[in-house]
Design an enzyme around this catalytic site. Structure first.
Site, PDB file in Angstrom:
ATOM      1  N   CYS A 164       0.833  -1.206   0.000  1.00 28.77           N
ATOM      2  CA  CYS A 164       0.000   0.000   0.000  1.00 28.77           C
ATOM      3  C   CYS A 164       0.868   1.257   0.000  1.00 28.77           C
ATOM      4  CB  CYS A 164      -0.907   0.000   1.225  1.00 28.77           C
ATOM      5  SG  CYS A 164      -2.010   1.423   1.287  1.00 28.77           S
ATOM      6  N   CYS A 223      -2.933  -0.114   8.954  1.00 33.03           N
ATOM      7  CA  CYS A 223      -2.012  -1.264   9.002  1.00 33.03           C
ATOM      8  C   CYS A 223      -0.715  -0.876   9.700  1.00 33.03           C
ATOM      9  CB  CYS A 223      -1.694  -1.763   7.590  1.00 33.03           C
ATOM     10  SG  CYS A 223      -3.097  -2.505   6.734  1.00 33.03           S
ATOM     11  N   CYS A 267      -6.546   0.454  -1.276  1.00 33.15           N
ATOM     12  CA  CYS A 267      -6.416  -0.231   0.012  1.00 33.15           C
ATOM     13  C   CYS A 267      -6.391  -1.727  -0.255  1.00 33.15           C
ATOM     14  CB  CYS A 267      -7.570   0.147   0.937  1.00 33.15           C
ATOM     15  SG  CYS A 267      -7.481  -0.667   2.553  1.00 33.15           S
ATOM     16  N   PHE A 309     -22.949 -14.056  24.424  1.00 32.29           N
ATOM     17  CA  PHE A 309     -22.528 -12.931  23.579  1.00 32.29           C
ATOM     18  C   PHE A 309     -22.692 -13.349  22.111  1.00 32.29           C
ATOM     19  CE2 PHE A 309     -19.976 -13.113  27.456  1.00 32.29           C
ATOM     20  CZ  PHE A 309     -20.198 -11.870  28.030  1.00 32.29           C
ATOM     21  N   ASN A 320     -23.835 -15.985  14.753  1.00 29.71           N
ATOM     22  CA  ASN A 320     -22.701 -16.430  13.939  1.00 29.71           C
ATOM     23  C   ASN A 320     -22.283 -17.862  14.284  1.00 29.71           C
ATOM     24  OD1 ASN A 320     -20.548 -15.904  11.993  1.00 29.71           O
ATOM     25  ND2 ASN A 320     -19.159 -15.782  13.735  1.00 29.71           N
ATOM     26  N   CYS A 336     -11.212 -11.325  21.363  1.00 31.25           N
ATOM     27  CA  CYS A 336     -10.573 -10.260  20.577  1.00 31.25           C
ATOM     28  C   CYS A 336      -9.634  -9.434  21.454  1.00 31.25           C
ATOM     29  CB  CYS A 336     -11.625  -9.364  19.923  1.00 31.25           C
ATOM     30  SG  CYS A 336     -12.743  -8.564  21.087  1.00 31.25           S
TER      31      CYS A 336
END
Length: 433
Positions: free
Chosen positions: A81, A90, A162, A294, A299, A389
């Site tokens: 990039c 990034c 990008c 959660f 998902n 995460c």
């Protein structure tokens, strides 16, 4: 009479020091030692020597910036990039993908005090199916900026390309810029979101003043010419559909509908592999009762329901619970129950807590799941999969399970965001018999 004198400002000359980098932290910073102190240096890789100056000196560590690189690591890459190093998106395009994965895995292993058994990854470029681009009108040039924030700044980097975006979205960037830059309302645009679903491409435009009929017509023509679903957002609550129908994406053999503002995993490839591996680790049997905490809009919940006797999903956002219920109906899954509950409050009195469960999956936000760990332990599930995460809160929450007699059976690093400092992971806990 008192006299006051201004203190003379101390001038210090920043000393240039030469260092050898021996490690890469999970954020993509080179790690070196100098005078017994750890130095963190953005832009450097292991096996590189450089002249640096210290920019921040703390008791336990210091930060430095590169003055001159004296040697190159064999794992140094040319960033794809042109905005890398300025754009804050990034941090690691200068490092090989293998080095990025090794450094993140090593950081995770240190924190969890357990070996990382696998890396769950997919394509390292063109993976991001969602992006929010900031918009800013420059009065002097009468031009519209469109891009991402600079590293450590609120300034916008005008992004022309990008390479981490899926190809469909990257190809749209110049066209979206040209369209928005031709609107009468370009002074009153906040941001634009682009989403690539299986059903097609979505564009959500946040505007802070009403759009003229000419602007609306221009946007609608653009959406038709590019085959986009267009949504207008005059505030954070209202979302007007200009063109298109309810978007959807395929996930592990199911079709999931979502609202343009709903959270979906940005890396579709890793998400598919992550869900499949979670089901594999849980060893879901046809008679199992499974709890998904959660759960978002399902998902994990809905794929679990294709294998288990019954699944309960618990989520704090009512719109996501409603979407989960809708998707269960659309996929003809009648063994799923969703609850709208705040998992940061006392969960012992919540209706799901009275049930018995054989296996548990949880996928909390960055704050972790401290409020539900004791309730999970009371349920005595055979297996627990924790998707994280934030490795710091994962390590904290894991302590409760380890003290209760669970052991870490598997630990995976999820390479959900290649070339960035984000570290995601998944752990399988098994109950010691």
């Amino acid at each position: 009479m008192a006299q006051f004198y201004s203190a003379k400002r101390r001038t210090t000359t920043r000393q240039i020091i030469t260092v050898s980098v021996n490690d890469l932290d999970s954020f993509g910073q080179g790690v070196a030692r100098h005078n017994g102190k750890t130095l963190f240096i953005p832009g450097l890789l292991p096996q590189e020597n450089a002249e640096v100056t210290v920019t921040e000196d703390k008791k336990q560590y210091a930060r430095a910036k590169v003055v001159r690189r004296l040697s190159d690591s064999p794992e140094r890459e040319t960033p794809r990039c042109p905005h890398f190093g300025v754009c804050g998106g990034c941090q690691q395009q200068h490092a090989s993908v293998d080095l990025q994965q090794r450094s993140k895995s090593a950081a995770l292993a240190r924190l969890m005090k357990h070996e990382v058994s696998e890396v769950i990854a997919d394509v390292p470029w063109g993976y991001r199916r969602r992006a929010r681009l900031s918009l800013n009108y420059l009065p002097k040039t009468q031009q519209l900026q469109m891009g991402f924030r600079k590293a450590g700044s609120s300034d916008i980097v005008d992004v022309k390309q990008c390479p981490i975006l899926v190809p469909q979205l990257e190809a749209l960037l110049p066209k979206v810029r040209a369209c928005l830059g031709s609107l009468q309302a370009m002074r009153h645009l906040g941001h634009v979101e682009l989403v690539q679903a299986t059903s097609g491409t979505l564009m959500i435009l946040r505007h802070t003043a009403p759009l003229s009929s000419a602007d609306r017509e221009k946007l609608e023509r653009f959406s038709h010419s590019e085959g986009l679903d267009l949504y207008l957002a005059p505030d954070s609550e209202i979302l007007e559909t200009v063109s298109g129908e309810m978007p959807w994406y395929d996930s592990n053999g199911l079709r999931l509908t979502f609202s343009p503002r709903d959270f979906i995993q940005v890396n579709a490839g890793v998400n598919q592999k992550m869900v499949a591996r979670a089901l594999e680790w849980l060893e879901v049997e046809p008679e199992d009762r499974v709890l998904d905490l959660f759960c978002g809009m399902g998902n994990f919940t809905l794929p679990l329901a294709t294998q288990a006797a019954s699944v309960v999903g618990v989520e704090g956002v009512p719109a996501l619970v409603e979407k989960g219920q809708q998707n269960a109906r659309l996929n003809c899954l009648q063994n799923v129950t969703f609850y709208h509950e705040n998992l940061e409050e006392d969960v012992t009195k919540q209706p799901w807590a009275k049930n018995g469960f054989d296996k548990v999956l949880l996928d909390p936000a960055r704050a972790g799941a401290a409020g539900v760990m004791q309730q999970i332990i009371k349920l005595e599930p055979i297996r627990i999969v924790y998707v994280s995460c934030n490795p710091a809160t994962l390590a904290r929450d894991s302590e409760a399970l380890l003290k209760a007699g669970y052991t870490i059976a598997r630990l995976a690093m999820l390479d959900m965001f290649p070339h960035t400092g984000h570290l995601e992971s998944m752990v399988l806990f098994s109950r010691v018999k």
